[in-house]
Design an enzyme around this catalytic site. Structure first.
Site, PDB file in Angstrom:
ATOM      1  N   MET A  50       1.165   1.788   2.874  1.00 56.32           N
ATOM      2  CA  MET A  50       1.589   1.473   1.512  1.00 56.32           C
ATOM      3  C   MET A  50       0.465   0.743   0.758  1.00 56.32           C
ATOM      4  SD  MET A  50       5.636   0.738   1.690  1.00 56.32           S
ATOM      5  CE  MET A  50       5.559  -0.948   2.237  1.00 56.32           C
ATOM      6  N   HIS A  54      -5.387  -4.083   5.216  1.00 51.95           N
ATOM      7  CA  HIS A  54      -5.989  -5.196   5.957  1.00 51.95           C
ATOM      8  C   HIS A  54      -6.453  -4.674   7.319  1.00 51.95           C
ATOM      9  CE1 HIS A  54      -2.203  -5.164   8.125  1.00 51.95           C
ATOM     10  NE2 HIS A  54      -1.528  -5.413   7.008  1.00 51.95           N
ATOM     11  N   GLY A  56      -5.256  -4.736  10.177  1.00 48.01           N
ATOM     12  CA  GLY A  56      -4.240  -4.019  10.964  1.00 48.01           C
ATOM     13  C   GLY A  56      -4.274  -2.543  10.634  1.00 48.01           C
ATOM     14  N   HIS A  57      -4.286  -2.230   9.322  1.00 47.96           N
ATOM     15  CA  HIS A  57      -4.375  -0.827   8.905  1.00 47.96           C
ATOM     16  C   HIS A  57      -5.680  -0.199   9.412  1.00 47.96           C
ATOM     17  CE1 HIS A  57      -1.849  -2.514   5.451  1.00 47.96           C
ATOM     18  NE2 HIS A  57      -1.077  -1.606   5.953  1.00 47.96           N
ATOM     19  N   GLY A 167       1.572   1.356  13.624  1.00 45.18           N
ATOM     20  CA  GLY A 167       1.400   0.050  14.264  1.00 45.18           C
ATOM     21  C   GLY A 167       2.680  -0.420  14.943  1.00 45.18           C
ATOM     22  N   ILE A 196      -2.374  -6.457  15.148  1.00 45.41           N
ATOM     23  CA  ILE A 196      -3.577  -7.257  14.884  1.00 45.41           C
ATOM     24  C   ILE A 196      -3.135  -8.576  14.253  1.00 45.41           C
ATOM     25  CG2 ILE A 196      -5.791  -7.353  13.653  1.00 45.41           C
ATOM     26  CD1 ILE A 196      -5.717  -5.174  15.795  1.00 45.41           C
ATOM     27  N   SER A 206       0.620  -7.088   4.686  1.00 48.18           N
ATOM     28  CA  SER A 206       0.331  -7.085   3.245  1.00 48.18           C
ATOM     29  C   SER A 206       1.145  -8.171   2.557  1.00 48.18           C
ATOM     30  CB  SER A 206       0.685  -5.724   2.646  1.00 48.18           C
ATOM     31  OG  SER A 206       0.011  -4.702   3.346  1.00 48.18           O
ATOM     32  N   ARG A 207       2.295  -8.518   3.117  1.00 50.16           N
ATOM     33  CA  ARG A 207       3.170  -9.519   2.486  1.00 50.16           C
ATOM     34  C   ARG A 207       2.695 -10.951   2.714  1.00 50.16           C
ATOM     35  NH1 ARG A 207       7.322  -5.385   3.777  1.00 50.16           N
ATOM     36  NH2 ARG A 207       8.210  -4.759   1.779  1.00 50.16           N
TER      37      ARG A 207
HETATM   38  P1  AMP Z   1       2.422  -0.605   5.748  1.00 46.61           P
HETATM   39  O1  AMP Z   1       1.290  -0.401   4.801  1.00 46.61           O
HETATM   40  O2  AMP Z   1       2.900  -2.020   5.829  1.00 46.61           O
HETATM   41  O3  AMP Z   1       3.533   0.407   5.567  1.00 46.61           O
HETATM   42  O4  AMP Z   1       1.831  -0.312   7.186  1.00 46.61           O
HETATM   43  C1  AMP Z   1       1.185   0.890   7.489  1.00 46.61           C
HETATM   44  C2  AMP Z   1       0.942   0.966   8.981  1.00 46.61           C
HETATM   45  O5  AMP Z   1       0.131  -0.144   9.374  1.00 46.61           O
HETATM   46  C3  AMP Z   1       2.240   0.872   9.795  1.00 46.61           C
HETATM   47  O6  AMP Z   1       2.155   1.803  10.868  1.00 46.61           O
HETATM   48  C4  AMP Z   1       2.229  -0.545  10.283  1.00 46.61           C
HETATM   49  O7  AMP Z   1       2.932  -0.733  11.489  1.00 46.61           O
HETATM   50  C5  AMP Z   1       0.743  -0.784  10.483  1.00 46.61           C
HETATM   51  N1  AMP Z   1       0.447  -2.225  10.480  1.00 46.61           N
HETATM   52  C6  AMP Z   1       0.796  -3.136   9.537  1.00 46.61           C
HETATM   53  N2  AMP Z   1       0.399  -4.383   9.911  1.00 46.61           N
HETATM   54  C7  AMP Z   1      -0.215  -4.240  11.118  1.00 46.61           C
HETATM   55  C8  AMP Z   1      -0.839  -5.155  12.021  1.00 46.61           C
HETATM   56  N3  AMP Z   1      -0.915  -6.456  11.785  1.00 46.61           N
HETATM   57  N4  AMP Z   1      -1.360  -4.653  13.165  1.00 46.61           N
HETATM   58  C9  AMP Z   1      -1.291  -3.324  13.440  1.00 46.61           C
HETATM   59  N5  AMP Z   1      -0.725  -2.410  12.621  1.00 46.61           N
HETATM   60  C10 AMP Z   1      -0.191  -2.861  11.474  1.00 46.61           C
END
Ligand code: AMP
Length: 299
Positions: A50, A54, A56-57, A167, A196, A206-207
């Site tokens: 979304m 960061h 994690g992504h 993730g 991560i 992101s939050r």
């Molecule tokens: P989002 O943008 O929040 O929808 O996340 C996109 C992808 O990044 C999803 O598969 C999440 O699980 C993964 N994700 C978000 N935060 C982390 C993190 N801290 N470590 C690993 N993967 C993450």
């Protein structure tokens, strides 16, 4: 701002390292690009996000890059997974910042559609993974996983990946996607990647951008409570009641009072185990300030 004002129909942003990343906002364009890649015999990996990217992504993207010849990242804040009163409108949107962050990874294409492109007028088809969507976040965010499963299936049909990387941060989401892929016979390998964290244990999200300095300190209680639960489990305590009680105590000591859940669940079925066992997860969701944060740890 209108999408068209930010992007031409399909354009490439020229990156500093001289590598072009295609930015695609139309479904037909993405599908024909993917069809061409596949016709050439090249494999496609995919990381749905979304945005507000960061580390994690980025860790998912690095893995996805290893897995296939062509890497597609989607950036789409999906309205159907947000409930009324949730943060859909204020969710960070910064395409240029995101592109800068991914410029060193080797992403080949970014799919960045408008909401009307994905959900045109009269849209009415949804997919649900009936049981796995019920517990944990499903109880507190009705319709959330219906929105997630639907958009991920749509994105799979648009991007046509061989491999998609998610993730473990969104553990329930990962299980739901794996189940959907199995139940609907999709020929896509789903790869799960570890959470991560910041050095102090806070799971990247992101939050986290919503947190003040003081709230960020409070937010640390989530990872601390999970780490203590794991520590107690490793020392032989299998009593889920006691584990949850200690974890909840840590949240409350740190003034995290708005707790949606802190639970031990089976790592595959998400059922409640009688006793904690290897492979279970401890999962937490709580509100700190304006941020609803989630975290989990595997026992
Ligand atoms: P989002 O943008 O929040 O929808 O996340 C996109 C992808 O990044 C999803 O598969 C999440 O699980 C993964 N994700 C978000 N935060 C982390 C993190 N801290 N470590 C690993 N993967 C993450």
């Amino acid at each position: 701002m209108k999408l068209e004002a930010r992007l031409s129909h399909q354009k490439s942003i020229h990156m500093t390292d001289n590598k072009d990343i295609k930015i695609i906002d139309k479904i037909k364009d993405m599908q024909s690009l993917s069809n061409n890649i596949r016709k050439e015999g090249r494999s496609i990996s995919f990381v749905p996000t979304m945005g507000a990217l960061h580390e994690g992504h980025l860790s998912l993207m690095r893995m996805a890059k290893e897995k296939c010849d062509f890497l597609v990242v989607s950036i789409f804040v999906n309205p159907t997974q947000f409930g009324p009163g949730e943060d859909f409108n204020k969710y960070a949107r910064d395409l240029e910042g995101d592109i800068k962050k991914i410029s060193t990874i080797g992403v080949d294409a970014v799919f960045f559609p408008d909401v009307d492109e994905i959900y045109p007028d009269g849209y009415e088809t949804y997919v649900e993974v009936e049981e796995l969507q019920k517990p944990l976040c499903g109880q507190y965010r009705p319709g959330h996983f219906k929105g997630v499963a639907t958009v991920v299936l749509k994105l799979f049909n648009i991007v046509k990946p061989d491999v998609a990387v998610f993730g473990e941060k969104d553990y329930q989401q990962l299980l739901i996607i794996k189940k959907m892929v199995r139940d609907l016979h999709l020929e896509i390998e789903i790869v799960g990647m570890p959470i991560i964290r910041e050095k102090d244990g806070l799971a990247l999200s992101s939050r986290n951008a919503y947190l003040s300095d003081e709230e960020r300190v409070k937010a640390l209680a989530l990872s601390k409570s999970l780490a203590e639960i794991k520590n107690m489990f490793n020392n032989g305590n299998k009593d889920t009641g006691e584990l949850v009680k200690t974890g909840t105590g840590i949240l409350k000591e740190n003034s995290v009072s708005s707790i949606d859940y802190l639970e031990i669940r089976d790592g595959a079925s998400l059922e409640k185990p009688k006793e904690a066992k290897n492979g279970d997860i401890a999962a937490v969701a709580a509100r700190v300030g304006n941020a609803r944060l989630i975290d989990n740890i595997k026992l």
